[in-house]
Write an enzyme that holds these catalytic residues in place. Sequence first.
Site: not given
Lengths: 323, 325
Positions: B60, B129
């Site tokens: 990322e 999440h």
Amino acid sequence: MDINRERLIGMLKTMYKIRLFEERAKKLYKAGMMAGNFLGALHSYIGQEAIAVGACSCLKKDDYVVSTHRGHGHAIAKGGDIKRILAELQGKETGYSRGRGGSMHLFDLKIGLLGGNGIVGAGLPIAIGAAFSSQYKKTSQVTVCFFGDGAATQGTFHESLNIASLWKLPVVFICENNLYAVTTPASETIATPNVGERASAYGIPGKVIDGNDVLLVSATVEEAVKRTRTGKGPTLIECRTYRWDPHCFVITETRPKEEIEEWKAKDPIPRFERKLVEEKIINQEEIERMKSEVIKEMDAAEKFAQESPLPSVETFKEEVCAK
Amino acid sequence: MREIRYVDALNKAIREEMIRDGNIFLIGEDIGPLGGTFGVYKDLFREFGEKRVRQTPISESAIIGTAVGAAMTGLRPIAEIMYIDFITTAMDQVINQAAKLSFMSGGNVQMPLVIRTQQGPGTREAAQHSQNLEAWFVHTPGLKVVMPSSPYDAKGLLKSSIRDNSPVIFIEHRLLYFKKGSVPEGEWLVPLGEAEVKKEGNDITVVATSLMVHQALEAAEILSKEISVEVIDPRTLVPLDIEKVIASVKKTGRILILHEAPVRGGIGAEFVRQVTEKAFDYLDSPPRVLGGLNTPIPFSPPLENACVPQVEDIVGMVKEIVKEK
């Protein structure tokens, strides 16, 4: 030496520029501090000049350079205007970043200078982006990414080298290993004897070289630049060097005196100068003339910086509120 | 007007913009043949190829960093972070680099960069999440923050975000992807910084973003016989169209702000501050925030549901506020 005379003399002059700029910046910084005007942290490039100069001597004006917190040398070697660099260090409106960035944040898109960075290791992914841009637009620009031994222990090192190799990006990674991350010796931060050999983990060429030998730096970077300009992907070059000053001027020196003296004896400037004199590329008189020219340039830069206005708070507030 | 899904509205926005401007490229994980884990990039890889739809390793920091470097050098990247939770591993690039480099360069470089991501609980994926992290980005000067609640806004706001020269954090909601809504054909934009009154009312102002807009409208419908609720969607949190909210409060005298993110330090508090400063004399009752519990999101369905405002919670709170003198 198979580099032309003009380029060699230019390299020597740029090394002097960096050295004398850093001395001047240090003097002004310390005088400012004495007068109660503390202007952030100043990271001196003295001792490492051969790396910025050797590497940037292989680049074209529109090639990109991603710099670090110790970035004055990179900015000067890439062709940065000393007046605007010094003005930025003084927080003036005429500085490269209009006093918004300071010493660690010198940007000049016109010469491909994509800024220093206050975050160690942050430049590597940004360099990937710049290199991606050139590949995407099919220009022949390359990106040189400077970083230190400290950055080599950040996760971004791995992410960036992996992607650069996968995508064959036009980038050259130059690790300036000055043996200390602030005050912590590289032997305590890097698990293997060097950074350069990590290249094999990414399937790219890697080199470990003497970073105080400007000709060796330039020859090594030249080869890497040629390779990457023709689409063959990145190279990792570790340049062994040493900074003469502490990490910055608010950090106490912790390194052994003998070690500092030992490295000062390996000063990259006289070493290169001797070689040029031996090869009759320059003589002592020309060197003296060169130095006095550089000193004049520093005087002019100092005058420019001191006479330049500080940024206007009103204009700044308007700018900020507009967003 | 034709009805399309939120996910398809996003897809159309991106496709149209990519056709319009060759400097736009996509970067992110699993965005190639799969078209992104939620299908936002469906068929784009086939149409634009790997040059412009750049699938990356799970890195990322490098995704955002590549986008930052590319934006500085003339491209217009759209970076995808699959779940907003994963942006934590790239926070230096978002907060210290994307948000600041244009500023720190004194305007020498620009940062036309969109970071697309999605968030929210409701799919039983537990605390790594399911977070709602918009407040982090609202709190960071240099970023714009967009949270569309409908297919219309998703398309119009994404196009505006892509054309903006500042970094934009574009936060979608996973539970909205397959909801349908009216989206006209042709070329139009929804400007950043323009709130929308989703439903007019006179008794209370309810401010909600993203999925909560739908919960608010449902609650308003349930309450319609007894309380007239005005529902406002700011659509973008930075820039924030507070004037529309203030105007509404001056009319209703009451305000409730809804969000899924935990109430502590949440964006609701910012609305309360501004309403208190700008419309204090118009308030008939204290401004209130209904948000998530101050806890990581749990996995088990009843526990997860208990952590974020449900329609019945909104109905209850609105009734309570309207009773207050």
